[in-house]
Design an enzyme around this catalytic site. Structure first.
Site, PDB file in Angstrom:
ATOM      1  N   ASN A  49       0.854  -1.186   0.000  1.00 20.27           N
ATOM      2  CA  ASN A  49       0.000   0.000   0.000  1.00 20.27           C
ATOM      3  C   ASN A  49       0.892   1.239   0.000  1.00 20.27           C
ATOM      4  O   ASN A  49       2.129   1.134   0.025  1.00 20.27           O
ATOM      5  CB  ASN A  49      -0.994  -0.016   1.166  1.00 20.27           C
ATOM      6  CG  ASN A  49      -0.304   0.004   2.535  1.00 20.27           C
ATOM      7  OD1 ASN A  49       0.744   0.632   2.723  1.00 20.27           O
ATOM      8  ND2 ASN A  49      -0.891  -0.693   3.499  1.00 20.27           N
ATOM      9  N   ASP A  60      -6.318  -7.681   2.536  1.00 17.31           N
ATOM     10  CA  ASP A  60      -6.408  -9.149   2.440  1.00 17.31           C
ATOM     11  C   ASP A  60      -7.449  -9.552   1.402  1.00 17.31           C
ATOM     12  O   ASP A  60      -7.219 -10.451   0.591  1.00 17.31           O
ATOM     13  CB  ASP A  60      -6.805  -9.746   3.800  1.00 17.31           C
ATOM     14  CG  ASP A  60      -5.816  -9.417   4.901  1.00 17.31           C
ATOM     15  OD1 ASP A  60      -4.650  -9.151   4.583  1.00 17.31           O
ATOM     16  OD2 ASP A  60      -6.221  -9.420   6.077  1.00 17.31           O
TER      17      ASP A  60
END
Length: 495
Positions: free
Chosen positions: A204, A276
Site C-alpha cells: 500500500n 487481504d
C-alpha cells in the site's frame, strides 16, 4: 458484468490455495459511558457487545474460502485461551484444511479495539512476535513440505510477527525450483522474498514509502507510478499492485505500460483486512485466467464489499457477484441478480418488495413508494414489461415504454433496485418474490379484499404483507381519461 468476468468467478471454485502467515485474533468491544468509577474518578465503559474475528493471515484464508476456493491455512498459535477461540473461529468458517502449530514461548497474537457507541477509542495488543523453538519449527517445515505440492498457488501473509522466518523462505525457494507455483505476497519487506519470483506483491502507499524511503507527494497516483522499476528490481515480482485507498490501484508489470484503476467513493465502516480481501480476489482472478484489468476490477469490488462491514470481514462469492452485477446502476436482471438477494442482502438488511406497471407516474406513486421504503432498509421494485402490461391492461397500454418507465423510477432516491418481470402465462411477481425472499411485501390497500395470486407463497415463506393506504382519485387510468375527455376528469389534490 461481461461474460468473461462471470466465467472467471465460476473458476474460483476449482482453485486450491496454500496460505502461510501470522495469525492475529481481532477482538471488538463496544460500550457506552455514563458514569465515573468512584475509586479513581475515571470514566467507566460498560461493554454492550464483544465480537471475535479472524485477523492477519487467517482473514486471508477466510476470504479465499468465502470466494469459493479450497484453502489450507498454516500458522502458529500460543497455548492459551485465545488459541481455543482461534480454532473455533477457523472451524466456523469451514476452511478446508487447518494446519496449526503451537508454541509455549509466546501468547496467541491479538488486537482488541475498544469503542464507545461505535466510535473507536483505543486498540490494545497482546504479543508482539511469535517465538518458536526449533522443534516447533521443524514440525512446521515438515507440514509445509507436504502441503506445498497439493495446491495450485501460495499466499504469504507476513506481518513480521515471527511465523515466517528464513527457514520457511529457504524451503519455499527449494520447492519453487522443483515445482514452480504462483505466489502472492503481502509483506512489510519484499526484498527477502526476491528469490521466490512472486507473481504478485501488494504494497500500500504507506508501506511503499517506508520500503523505498521516500516522502509522500500530493499526487499519490503519480508517485506510485514512479515506483514501478524500483519495486520490481527489489522484489522480482511479475506484478506489483500499489493500493492507494480512495485513489484506487496502480498496476505495474515489468516492461509493460502501467495503468491506474479508479475506485468509487464508498463510506467505509472498517478498513481492517481490506488489503487481504483485495489480494485474495486478485490472486484467484489471475490464476483463473483474468487479465490485469479484469483482475483489478474484481479485487477492488471485493475490497469495497468488505470495508462496508463493521468488523474485520471477508467478501463471499455471492456478495462479489452481486456487487459486480449491480455496480452500473439500479436496474437489475431477474435471472442473474434476483437469486443473490436471499443470500446477501437479507442477511444484513430488511428488504421490502413491491411491484406494478408504473405507466404514467403520478404523485400517488411517489407517496406509495416513499412509504414502502420507510418500512425497511432496501426497496426493490418489480416492474411489468411492455408485453406484460398489454396482457394486463389492454392493447393500448402501456403509454410509456419499459425503458421510459424505469428511467423515471431510477430518479427516485427511495428506490434501491428495479427488476423487470412478466412472461406469457405468468404476469405475477411470484418468481421474483421466491428468488428475492424479501422481509416485507407491499401492496396498495385497494388490493386488500382481492385474492392475491402470490398470497400462498408469501405465507409459506413467512413474508409479511403490508397494505399501504390508497390515495383516492390518483391513478394512471384517471389521468388517461382526463386527457381523452379534455380535462373533464379532475384529480384530487393530495393534502
Amino acid at each position: 458484468m461481461n461474460t468473461q468476468i462471470k466465467t472467471i468467478l465460476e473458476q474460483f471454485k476449482g482453485q486450491r490455495v496454500l496460505v502461510i502467515g501470522d495469525f492475529i485474533l481481532d477482538v471488538y468491544l463496544d460500550g457506552n459511558c455514563d458514569r465515573l468509577a468512584p475509586e479513581f474518578n475515571v470514566p467507566v465503559l460498560d461493554i454492550t457487545s464483544q465480537q471475535y474475528c479472524l485477523g492477519g493471515a487467517a482473514n486471508v484464508a477466510a476470504n479465499l474460502h468465502a470466494l469459493g476456493s479450497h484453502v489450507c491455512y498454516m500458522s502458529v498459535l500460543g497455548q492459551d485461551h485465545n488459541a481455543k477461540i482461534a480454532i473455533e473461529l477457523l472451524k466456523e468458517k469451514g476452511i478446508d484444511s487447518i494446519c496449526l502449530h503451537f508454541t509455549t514461548l509466546s501468547p496467541t497474537l491479538s488486537k482488541t479495539r475498544l469503542s464507545k457507541d461505535e466510535q473507536l477509542l483505543y486498540r490494545f495488543d497482546v504479543g508482539k512476535k511469535m517465538e518458536l523453538d526449533q522443534t516447533v519449527m521443524d514440525g512446521f517445515l515438515k507440514d509445509l513440505q507436504k502441503a506445498y505440492y497439493n495446491y495450485d498457488a501460495v499466499y504469504i501473509a507476513d506481518y513480521e510477527k515471527g511465523t515466517i522466518n528464513h527457514q520457511v523462505i529457504h524451503l519455499l525457494q527449494e520447492m519453487q525450483e522443483k515445482c514452480f507455483k504462483p505466489i502472492a505476497i503481502d509483506a512489510k519487506q519484499y526484498d527477502k522474498y526476491k528469490q521466490l519470483y512472486p507473481l504478485i506483491i501488494k504494497p500500500n502507499h504507506q508501506e511503499a514509502l517506508q520500503i523505498l524511503k521516500e516522502e509522500p507527494m500530493e499526487d499519490r497516483v503519480e508517485q506510485a507510478m514512479g515506483w514501478s522499476k524500483s519495486m520490481h528490481d527489489l522484489s522480482n515480482a511479475k506484478i506489483v499492485a500499489f493500493t492507494l485507498d480512495s485513489d484506487g490501484v496502480v498496476i505495474s508489470r515489468k516492461d509493460h505500460p502501467l495503468f491506474h484503476y479508479k475506485v468509487s467513493n464508498i463510506k467505509a465502516q472498517n478498513v481492517s483486512g481490506a488489503g487481504d480481501t483485495f489480494l485474495s480476489a486478485f490472486l484467484l482472478a489471475h490464476i483463473s485466467g483474468a487479465t490485469d484489468a479484469d483482475a483489478v476490477q474484481i479485487a477492488s469490488i471485493a475490497a469495497s464489499v468488505s470495508i462496508q462491514k463493521k468488523i474485520t470481514a471477508s467478501c463471499s462469492a455471492s456478495e462479489l457477484l452481486f456487487a459486480l452485477l449491480t455496480q452500473k446502476g439500479k436496474i437489475l436482471d431477474a435471472g442473474s441478480v434476483a437469486p443473490c438477494f436471499s443470500h446477501i442482502l437479507a442477511e444484513h438488511k430488511k428488504v421490502v418488495f413491491t411491484n406494478g406497471c408504473f405507466d404514467i407516474f403520478h404523485s400517488g406513486h411517489i407517496q406509495y413508494l416513499q412509504q414502502a421504503r420507510s418500512l425497511g432498509d432496501i426497496l426493490v421494485v418489480g416492474i411489468n414489461t411492455d408485453e406484460s402490461v398489454q396482457r394486463l391492461k389492454g392493447p393500448h397500454r402501456p403509454v410509456n415504454t419499459l425503458e421510459d418507465r424505469m428511467e423515471v423510477l431510477k430518479g427516485l432516491s427511495c428506490i434501491d433496485y428495479i427488476i423487470p418481470f412478466g412472461t406469457i402465462g405468468n404476469d405475477t411477481p411470484i418468481d421474483l418474490i421466491a428468488s428475492i425472499h424479501p422481509a416485507i411485501y407491499v401492496k396498495g390497500e385497494d388490493y386488500k379484499d382481492e385474492h392475491l395470486p402470490e398470497a400462498s407463497l408469501l405465507e409459506s415463506l413467512g413474508i409479511e404483507i403490508i397494505f399501504l393506504p390508497y390515495v383516492p382519485h390518483q391513478s394512471t387510468t384517471k389521468i388517461i381519461a382526463r386527457v381523452q375527455k379534455n380535462d373533464q376528469v379532475k384529480l384530487k389534490k393530495i393534502s
